[in-house]
Write an enzyme that holds these catalytic residues in place. Sequence first.
Site, mmCIF file in Angstrom:
data_model
loop_
_atom_site.group_PDB
_atom_site.id
_atom_site.type_symbol
_atom_site.label_atom_id
_atom_site.label_comp_id
_atom_site.label_asym_id
_atom_site.label_seq_id
_atom_site.Cartn_x
_atom_site.Cartn_y
_atom_site.Cartn_z
ATOM 1 N N SER A 147 -2.442 5.480 -0.826
ATOM 2 C CA SER A 147 -3.445 4.436 -0.552
ATOM 3 C C SER A 147 -4.437 4.943 0.491
ATOM 4 O O SER A 147 -4.062 5.687 1.396
ATOM 5 C CB SER A 147 -2.774 3.177 0.010
ATOM 6 O OG SER A 147 -1.911 2.624 -0.931
ATOM 7 N N THR A 201 10.000 2.074 -4.145
ATOM 8 C CA THR A 201 9.873 0.638 -3.846
ATOM 9 C C THR A 201 10.607 -0.175 -4.903
ATOM 10 O O THR A 201 11.306 -1.145 -4.590
ATOM 11 C CB THR A 201 8.375 0.246 -3.837
ATOM 12 O OG1 THR A 201 7.712 1.062 -2.871
ATOM 13 C CG2 THR A 201 8.174 -1.217 -3.505
ATOM 14 N N ASN A 253 0.871 -1.173 0.000
ATOM 15 C CA ASN A 253 0.000 0.000 0.000
ATOM 16 C C ASN A 253 0.904 1.218 0.000
ATOM 17 O O ASN A 253 1.422 1.634 1.041
ATOM 18 C CB ASN A 253 -0.910 -0.016 1.236
ATOM 19 C CG ASN A 253 -1.882 -1.173 1.196
ATOM 20 O OD1 ASN A 253 -2.842 -1.154 0.431
ATOM 21 N ND2 ASN A 253 -1.616 -2.214 1.984
ATOM 22 N N GLU A 254 1.098 1.756 -1.196
ATOM 23 C CA GLU A 254 2.049 2.850 -1.376
ATOM 24 C C GLU A 254 1.415 4.177 -0.954
ATOM 25 O O GLU A 254 0.211 4.241 -0.667
ATOM 26 C CB GLU A 254 2.454 2.924 -2.856
ATOM 27 C CG GLU A 254 3.044 1.633 -3.419
ATOM 28 C CD GLU A 254 4.491 1.386 -2.993
ATOM 29 O OE1 GLU A 254 4.931 1.899 -1.946
ATOM 30 O OE2 GLU A 254 5.191 0.649 -3.718
ATOM 31 N N SER A 255 2.227 5.241 -0.941
ATOM 32 C CA SER A 255 1.718 6.578 -0.626
ATOM 33 C C SER A 255 0.494 6.846 -1.486
ATOM 34 O O SER A 255 0.505 6.537 -2.681
ATOM 35 C CB SER A 255 2.777 7.634 -0.945
ATOM 36 O OG SER A 255 3.951 7.328 -0.271
#
Length: 301
Positions: free
Chosen positions: A170, A185, A166-168
């Site tokens: 999300s 990532t 869950n990246e920035s």
Amino acid sequence: MIKSIIDKSTGFEKRFENIDTVVFENSTDASKAVAQQIAALIKSKQEKNESCVLGLATGSSPKGLYAELVRLHKEEGLSFKNVITFNLDEYYPMEPDSVNSYVRFMKELLMDQVDILPENYHIPDGLLTKEEIADYCADYETKIEALGGIDLQVLGIGANGHIGFNESGSLQNSKTRLVALDHITRVAASKDFFGLNNTPRTAITLGVKKIMEAKQVILLAWGEGKADVVKKSVEGEVTNRIPASFLQEHNNVVFVLDKEASSKLTRINRPWLVEKIVWTDKLTRKAVLGLALDLKKPILM
Ligand code: F6R
């Protein structure tokens, strides 16, 4: 409960820290303590004839934990027969027997070395067709729900604050889904894929919502490289720019840190703001320098 090497008995750190943190001398000691906690949970569930549902992470952070769990199985007879696991994520697309697959990672480091039943561990499938992904993800969540949710979720943290993938950006109620991986990532993963060009651009990840619904969360962070994001997640605002900060709103979460990863927390970096301290030359110099930086003024001013 996991015991810290640093006593937080004053409670003053609460002015800064919105998530419980425990700091260990090194990641080996920390991993052993977390393994003990997980083993205690597995055994307490065994005594009640219940399954123990674990949410698991991959990456470098939980390697010591899995090694210790394997040792507890082999040397101390800890059984995983009542354990059911759900991994957070898998690159997409990904062959399960590829060197970089999380299926292979989990099999080699844990599953093939303990007595967990093969049907009891779940890792997102990197071989689905695009059309199959939505249903597969919904089913992954339904399976977790049918078991009463995750009893204990193990997390690592990305340098950008991601949990799972869950990246920035999300959302806190995000579901299990296919995501595009952040550049940060991919750069971190590129060493395993022999360059950025070979590094996957997408992955399937458990959503933030299921992580937040876990009954207990233990996040592991080692090394100086994680110090900034740990401080932001623990002391900063709750923001979807740093998904780990959502954990401030979880009622049973602990960040287990080594000294380096804790080094930017206020109680470690500027202890005089948190409690009465004995001033040494080193601390005095640090405080003066810190003040100059905060006020953006030369030291002599
Ligand atoms: C892996 C995962 C990621 C990692 C994170 C930290 O399953 O979900 O969120 O936990 O990228 O990775 P390491 O531990 O390699 O620093």
